[in-house]
Design a protein around this motif. Structure first.
Motif, mmCIF file in Angstrom:
data_model
loop_
_atom_site.group_PDB
_atom_site.id
_atom_site.type_symbol
_atom_site.label_atom_id
_atom_site.label_comp_id
_atom_site.label_asym_id
_atom_site.label_seq_id
_atom_site.Cartn_x
_atom_site.Cartn_y
_atom_site.Cartn_z
ATOM 1 N N ARG A 1 8.498 4.520 4.003
ATOM 2 C CA ARG A 1 7.733 3.671 4.919
ATOM 3 C C ARG A 1 7.746 2.398 4.205
ATOM 4 O O ARG A 1 8.075 1.110 5.179
ATOM 5 C CB ARG A 1 6.354 4.046 5.109
ATOM 6 C CG ARG A 1 5.614 3.257 6.185
ATOM 7 C CD ARG A 1 6.042 2.900 7.556
ATOM 8 N NE ARG A 1 5.189 2.401 8.318
ATOM 9 C CZ ARG A 1 5.442 1.587 9.315
ATOM 10 N NH1 ARG A 1 6.935 2.163 9.834
ATOM 11 N NH2 ARG A 1 4.839 1.008 10.297
ATOM 12 N N CYS A 2 7.717 2.432 2.969
ATOM 13 C CA CYS A 2 7.761 0.843 2.329
ATOM 14 C C CYS A 2 8.909 0.220 2.480
ATOM 15 O O CYS A 2 9.054 -1.061 3.030
ATOM 16 C CB CYS A 2 7.322 0.983 0.905
ATOM 17 S SG CYS A 2 7.604 -0.631 -0.086
ATOM 18 N N ALA A 3 10.154 0.950 2.516
ATOM 19 C CA ALA A 3 11.532 0.468 2.551
ATOM 20 C C ALA A 3 11.634 -0.114 4.133
ATOM 21 O O ALA A 3 12.269 -1.247 4.249
ATOM 22 C CB ALA A 3 12.606 1.161 2.296
ATOM 23 N N GLU A 4 11.210 0.522 5.021
ATOM 24 C CA GLU A 4 11.245 -0.027 6.650
ATOM 25 C C GLU A 4 10.635 -1.268 6.578
ATOM 26 O O GLU A 4 10.973 -2.114 7.336
ATOM 27 C CB GLU A 4 10.665 1.147 7.525
ATOM 28 C CG GLU A 4 11.507 2.527 7.470
ATOM 29 C CD GLU A 4 10.894 3.621 8.432
ATOM 30 O OE1 GLU A 4 9.689 3.291 8.697
ATOM 31 O OE2 GLU A 4 11.507 4.565 8.610
ATOM 32 N N GLN A 5 9.201 -1.283 6.058
ATOM 33 C CA GLN A 5 8.364 -2.499 6.269
ATOM 34 C C GLN A 5 9.139 -3.666 5.350
ATOM 35 O O GLN A 5 8.983 -4.901 6.028
ATOM 36 C CB GLN A 5 7.051 -2.113 5.524
ATOM 37 C CG GLN A 5 6.327 -1.246 6.524
ATOM 38 C CD GLN A 5 5.023 -0.871 6.022
ATOM 39 O OE1 GLN A 5 4.907 -0.538 4.707
ATOM 40 N NE2 GLN A 5 4.028 -0.370 6.683
ATOM 41 N N ALA B 1 0.775 -1.027 -0.014
ATOM 42 C CA ALA B 1 -0.047 0.030 0.096
ATOM 43 C C ALA B 1 0.935 1.300 -0.054
ATOM 44 O O ALA B 1 0.408 2.213 -0.734
ATOM 45 C CB ALA B 1 -1.041 0.172 1.343
ATOM 46 N N ALA B 2 2.007 1.236 0.872
ATOM 47 C CA ALA B 2 2.812 2.292 0.604
ATOM 48 C C ALA B 2 3.843 2.580 -0.499
ATOM 49 O O ALA B 2 4.987 3.435 -0.374
ATOM 50 C CB ALA B 2 3.622 2.389 2.131
ATOM 51 N N ALA B 3 3.927 1.264 -1.200
ATOM 52 C CA ALA B 3 5.077 1.470 -2.174
ATOM 53 C C ALA B 3 4.948 2.651 -3.117
ATOM 54 O O ALA B 3 6.076 3.051 -3.483
ATOM 55 C CB ALA B 3 4.785 0.286 -3.274
ATOM 56 N N ILE B 4 3.981 3.462 -3.379
ATOM 57 C CA ILE B 4 4.154 4.456 -4.280
ATOM 58 C C ILE B 4 3.818 5.545 -3.469
ATOM 59 O O ILE B 4 4.681 6.700 -3.768
ATOM 60 C CB ILE B 4 2.678 4.478 -5.158
ATOM 61 C CG1 ILE B 4 2.750 3.197 -6.170
ATOM 62 C CG2 ILE B 4 2.672 5.721 -5.934
ATOM 63 C CD1 ILE B 4 1.618 2.911 -6.942
ATOM 64 N N THR B 5 2.849 5.474 -2.481
ATOM 65 C CA THR B 5 2.767 7.103 -1.529
ATOM 66 C C THR B 5 3.773 7.360 -0.539
ATOM 67 O O THR B 5 4.179 8.642 -0.267
ATOM 68 C CB THR B 5 1.442 6.897 -0.904
ATOM 69 O OG1 THR B 5 1.489 5.740 0.121
ATOM 70 C CG2 THR B 5 0.275 6.643 -1.919
ATOM 71 N N ASP B 6 4.665 6.441 -0.034
ATOM 72 C CA ASP B 6 5.410 6.418 1.010
ATOM 73 C C ASP B 6 6.722 5.377 0.868
ATOM 74 O O ASP B 6 6.637 4.387 1.638
ATOM 75 C CB ASP B 6 4.886 6.156 2.653
ATOM 76 C CG ASP B 6 5.668 6.933 3.579
ATOM 77 O OD1 ASP B 6 6.859 7.285 3.348
ATOM 78 O OD2 ASP B 6 5.237 7.009 4.655
ATOM 79 N N PRO B 7 7.530 5.785 -0.267
ATOM 80 C CA PRO B 7 8.628 4.832 -0.272
ATOM 81 C C PRO B 7 9.192 4.530 0.940
ATOM 82 O O PRO B 7 9.835 3.342 1.139
ATOM 83 C CB PRO B 7 9.322 5.452 -1.422
ATOM 84 C CG PRO B 7 8.425 6.467 -2.242
ATOM 85 C CD PRO B 7 7.516 6.986 -0.912
#
Length: 395
Positions: free
Chosen positions: A235-239, A227-233
């Motif tokens: 946060r996506c990396a942290e996850q 879900a965060a891949a586009i909007t919050d890169p």
């Protein structure tokens, strides 16, 4: 009566019976004719004393070598029958000697047929010897001969009854032995099944508390990362990093379960450190507020693992079910008891209606260490989980 294959206990009883019979036979069988012949002529006296000594020697040889006798029992009984007949002839009657010797025909034979036959031959020789010694007279019908025949008949009756009793006892013993062996086999199988069931339960609990929780975290993190891949890169990396760490931890736990790694990654005395690391990961994955009071407590390995698993299960339940915004964790030790309290401000639940595998697993895990799990919760008031365990010396 001698039997083919006997247990050690049966052989011991038979040996005692034979020795007591020997004592009675010497006292009441050999001594009376030996004393009675002392007043006879030297030839008759020496002949009878020699026969008594010979048969006593033969009896001793047979008795002392029951497994590999130097003299076969049937041969000995044949000699005994001849001695009884000769004694009856030399003493003009030997019914008493025959009566005392009669048990031997049943003790030293393997079948009733042999006992009946040999004791019958001995009875006939005793009657014949008495007749030759005294000469034929009507008084013999009420004296030595009648006593011998009556003793023979009584011996046959008693011997057959004793043989039937022994046979039934042996059959009963065999049945009991077979039943005992079957019971032991069933008990061993039951123990094996119980051990297998307990091992399956242990593995299920370990898998639920480690691998299953890790996979559930990976699923949640993967969904959030997508879900965060586009909007919050960022946060996506942290996850994604959390997914990688969780996967590595699951791999380590899997190696523990299959026996290719130590039983736990906990170092001695490191419970507080491990709990802090677990809580940091939980905050990173969920974003919830966590407060913790985790003093260093010196605990044994099993206690540390149990408390860690309780923490992991409780945090997993908070993530999946509670809808909480804050979590508190407090570790205390007082008067030989260590307590781990985990609270949340979530929606709560009715404890009596909960049938979760995780809660039951925590209870069983603590119960194995003489501990207990207390859960307090109600709808809308959050949840309190309290794990209590007695403290033990460090490994």
């Amino acid at each position: 009566m001698r039997q083919g294959q006997q247990e050690p206990g049966d052989r011991l009883i038979q040996t005692r019976v034979l020795r007591w019979n020997l004592a009675g036979w010497i006292l009441f069988g050999l001594l009376p004719p030996a004393i009675a012949v002392l007043d006879a002529s030297p030839a008759r006296r020496d002949c009878l004393l020699g026969l008594l000594a010979l048969i006593a020697l033969c009896h001793t040889v047979v008795l002392n070598r029951p497994d590999k006798p130097l003299l076969r029992p049937l041969t000995y009984l044949g000699l005994l029958a001849l001695v009884l007949g000769t004694t009856a002839c030399l003493l003009d009657g030997g019914a008493a000697f025959y009566v005392v010797s009669l048990p031997q025909f049943w003790l030293f034979t393997r079948s009733p047929r042999d006992a009946i036959t040999l004791s019958g031959v001995a009875a006939a020789l005793t009657v014949l010897g008495g007749t030759l010694g005294q000469g034929w007279s009507p008084q013999l019908l009420t004296g030595n001969a009648i006593s011998t025949v009556v003793a023979y008949a009584a011996g046959v009756g008693l011997g057959l009854c004793a043989h039937r009793f022994v046979v039934r006892s042996n059959e009963r013993q065999k049945q009991l032995t077979a039943a005992l062996a079957l019971t032991q086999e069933e008990l061993a199988a039951a123990h094996q099944q119980q051990g297998a069931a307990e091992e399956r339960e242990r593995l299920a609990r370990e898998i639920h508390d480690t691998l299953a929780q890790g996979f559930a975290s990976i699923v949640v993190l993967a969904e959030a990362a997508r879900a965060a891949a586009i909007t919050d890169p960022i946060r996506c990396a942290e996850q994604l990093t959390s997914i990688e760490q969780t996967a590595r931890e699951n791999l380590a736990e899997a190696r523990v379960l299959v026996g290719t790694a130590p039983q736990s990654g906990l170092a001695a005395g490191s419970l507080a450190t491990t709990l802090r690391r677990t809580l940091d990961r939980f905050v990173q994955d969920t974003g919830l507020t966590v407060t913790a009071e985790l003093p260093d407590v010196d605990l044994d390995q099993r206690t540390r693992v149990a408390l860690l698993r309780c923490t992991q299960e409780s945090l997993a339940n908070v993530r999946k079910h509670s809808g909480a915004s804050a979590v508190g964790v407090v570790l205390t030790e007082l008067a030989g008891i260590v307590e781990l309290e985990i609270t949340d401000d979530g929606r709560g639940f009715v404890v009596e209606e909960s049938r979760g595998f995780g809660l039951d697993g925590m209870r069983r895990r603590l119960s194995e260490l003489d501990g207990e799990l207390t859960i307090t919760s109600s709808l809308g008031d959050g949840t309190r989980v309290l794990a209590s365990l007695p403290t033990h010396s460090q490994d």
